[in-house]
Design an enzyme around this catalytic site. Sequence first.
Site, PDB file in Angstrom:
ATOM      1  N   THR A 123       0.829  -1.206   0.000  1.00  0.00           N
ATOM      2  CA  THR A 123       0.000   0.000   0.000  1.00  0.00           C
ATOM      3  C   THR A 123       0.861   1.253   0.000  1.00  0.00           C
ATOM      4  O   THR A 123       1.986   1.245   0.517  1.00  0.00           O
ATOM      5  CB  THR A 123      -0.902   0.014   1.250  1.00  0.00           C
ATOM      6  OG1 THR A 123      -1.536   1.281   1.389  1.00  0.00           O
ATOM      7  CG2 THR A 123      -0.096  -0.237   2.526  1.00  0.00           C
ATOM      8  N   ASP A 124       0.315   2.324  -0.553  1.00  0.00           N
ATOM      9  CA  ASP A 124       1.026   3.602  -0.507  1.00  0.00           C
ATOM     10  C   ASP A 124       1.108   4.171   0.905  1.00  0.00           C
ATOM     11  O   ASP A 124       1.891   5.073   1.184  1.00  0.00           O
ATOM     12  CB  ASP A 124       0.382   4.620  -1.448  1.00  0.00           C
ATOM     13  CG  ASP A 124      -1.082   4.934  -1.127  1.00  0.00           C
ATOM     14  OD1 ASP A 124      -1.650   4.299  -0.217  1.00  0.00           O
ATOM     15  OD2 ASP A 124      -1.666   5.803  -1.803  1.00  0.00           O
ATOM     16  N   GLU A 125       0.315   3.636   1.827  1.00  0.00           N
ATOM     17  CA  GLU A 125       0.321   4.149   3.198  1.00  0.00           C
ATOM     18  C   GLU A 125       1.648   3.918   3.916  1.00  0.00           C
ATOM     19  O   GLU A 125       1.924   4.564   4.928  1.00  0.00           O
ATOM     20  CB  GLU A 125      -0.834   3.549   4.003  1.00  0.00           C
ATOM     21  CG  GLU A 125      -2.195   3.972   3.482  1.00  0.00           C
ATOM     22  CD  GLU A 125      -3.331   3.577   4.401  1.00  0.00           C
ATOM     23  OE1 GLU A 125      -3.181   3.705   5.628  1.00  0.00           O
ATOM     24  OE2 GLU A 125      -4.376   3.143   3.881  1.00  0.00           O
ATOM     25  N   TYR A 171      -1.646  -0.207  11.090  1.00  0.00           N
ATOM     26  CA  TYR A 171      -1.822  -0.914   9.815  1.00  0.00           C
ATOM     27  C   TYR A 171      -0.648  -0.684   8.877  1.00  0.00           C
ATOM     28  O   TYR A 171      -0.014  -1.634   8.401  1.00  0.00           O
ATOM     29  CB  TYR A 171      -3.123  -0.465   9.135  1.00  0.00           C
ATOM     30  CG  TYR A 171      -3.157  -0.797   7.667  1.00  0.00           C
ATOM     31  CD1 TYR A 171      -3.103  -2.117   7.227  1.00  0.00           C
ATOM     32  CD2 TYR A 171      -3.212   0.214   6.697  1.00  0.00           C
ATOM     33  CE1 TYR A 171      -3.108  -2.430   5.869  1.00  0.00           C
ATOM     34  CE2 TYR A 171      -3.223  -0.087   5.350  1.00  0.00           C
ATOM     35  CZ  TYR A 171      -3.175  -1.409   4.938  1.00  0.00           C
ATOM     36  OH  TYR A 171      -3.167  -1.702   3.599  1.00  0.00           O
ATOM     37  N   LYS A 218       2.349  -3.245   7.355  1.00  0.00           N
ATOM     38  CA  LYS A 218       2.607  -3.466   5.932  1.00  0.00           C
ATOM     39  C   LYS A 218       4.041  -3.093   5.565  1.00  0.00           C
ATOM     40  O   LYS A 218       4.690  -3.775   4.761  1.00  0.00           O
ATOM     41  CB  LYS A 218       1.615  -2.661   5.085  1.00  0.00           C
ATOM     42  CG  LYS A 218       0.179  -3.148   5.171  1.00  0.00           C
ATOM     43  CD  LYS A 218      -0.011  -4.550   4.610  1.00  0.00           C
ATOM     44  CE  LYS A 218       0.076  -4.568   3.094  1.00  0.00           C
ATOM     45  NZ  LYS A 218      -0.248  -5.911   2.535  1.00  0.00           N
TER      46      LYS A 218
END
Length: 352
Positions: A134-136, A159, A163
């Site tokens: 994810t870009d997060e 979260y 990741k």
Amino acid sequence: MKRYLITGCAGFIGSNFVYYMLNKYKEIQLVNLDKLTYAGNLENLKGVEGDERHIFVQGDICDRELVSSLFEKYDFDYVINFAAESHVDRSITNPEIFVETNVLGTVNLLQCAKNAWFKDGKWAEGKKYIQVSTDEVYGSLGEEGYFMETTPLCPHSPYSSSKASADMFVMAFHDTYGMPVNITRCSNNYGPYQFPEKLIPLMINNVKNHKQLPVYGDGMNVRDWLYVEDHCKAIDMVAEGGRDGEVYNVGGHNERPNIFIVKTIINQLHDRLKDEGINEGLIKYVADRLGHDRRYGIDPTKIKEELGWYPETTFEVGIVKTIDWYLANEEWMNNVTSGNYQKYYEEMYKNK
């Protein structure tokens, strides 16, 4: 015939990827592994029931014995790891589960793949592990600039931290053992089969039922929206042609503030359902999420230049297709929003 282990296959992106691959390739075998937690729903895979190219296995990616037995039985060419706890709000409430699934589960998959593919001091030909991230993991952007593959990891939530940790283990297996891997980092996905704790299906469901529309903060947090089928195409292209050990950002150049998304859904459903009770009066601004990143934006130049991928679906087209799907699948929505979902929804928003 290529054989794939698809983890998290009954979730949102995983199930869309199953449909995409079975529609694209005739000679293929997908072994689909899912624990079937709250967001894993076998109804998502109804359309492939009876297809011999699709084998469903219920199980946990943390289960070493199970995963090892699948590698031994099917001799996978690819592992595509979608399996993850993915909702930021849930990670704030219970971060341990995110460590178990997203970090320890990933390490278990890597170890099982290594045991199966690395023999007599060398890697078997034609094997690859793909981590769907994810870009997060990059953190938050200001008003200008974009995330690039070289952007330092700076996760802010439990979260995104889980990741980022998983991504680092994937690269550690590549750098330490030479495992053939790729990582994809995507922007916010939307489309069919998305569990209605996420913004777009949550708002569609609430608007239809004249329920309040909880919007965090001032509603001006910006996300880059990517239609899920475009994401599936990107993952397939990275699996087939991505350079070993590389990360590929997958974004739609469809940046929109959250409040724009909410008002778009209101306007769409007001016009379609001819319902005057559907209006902006349903919006309720609530206390902002803890550590809420202000803006995400992805530069997908690398995957465009190296693999020829581009997002085919504009937001204006994709949101209509998405709303069409949810309106046509009321039974699916009713089934996934019963029971435990209602309890979770109340816990998230009742005091905000």
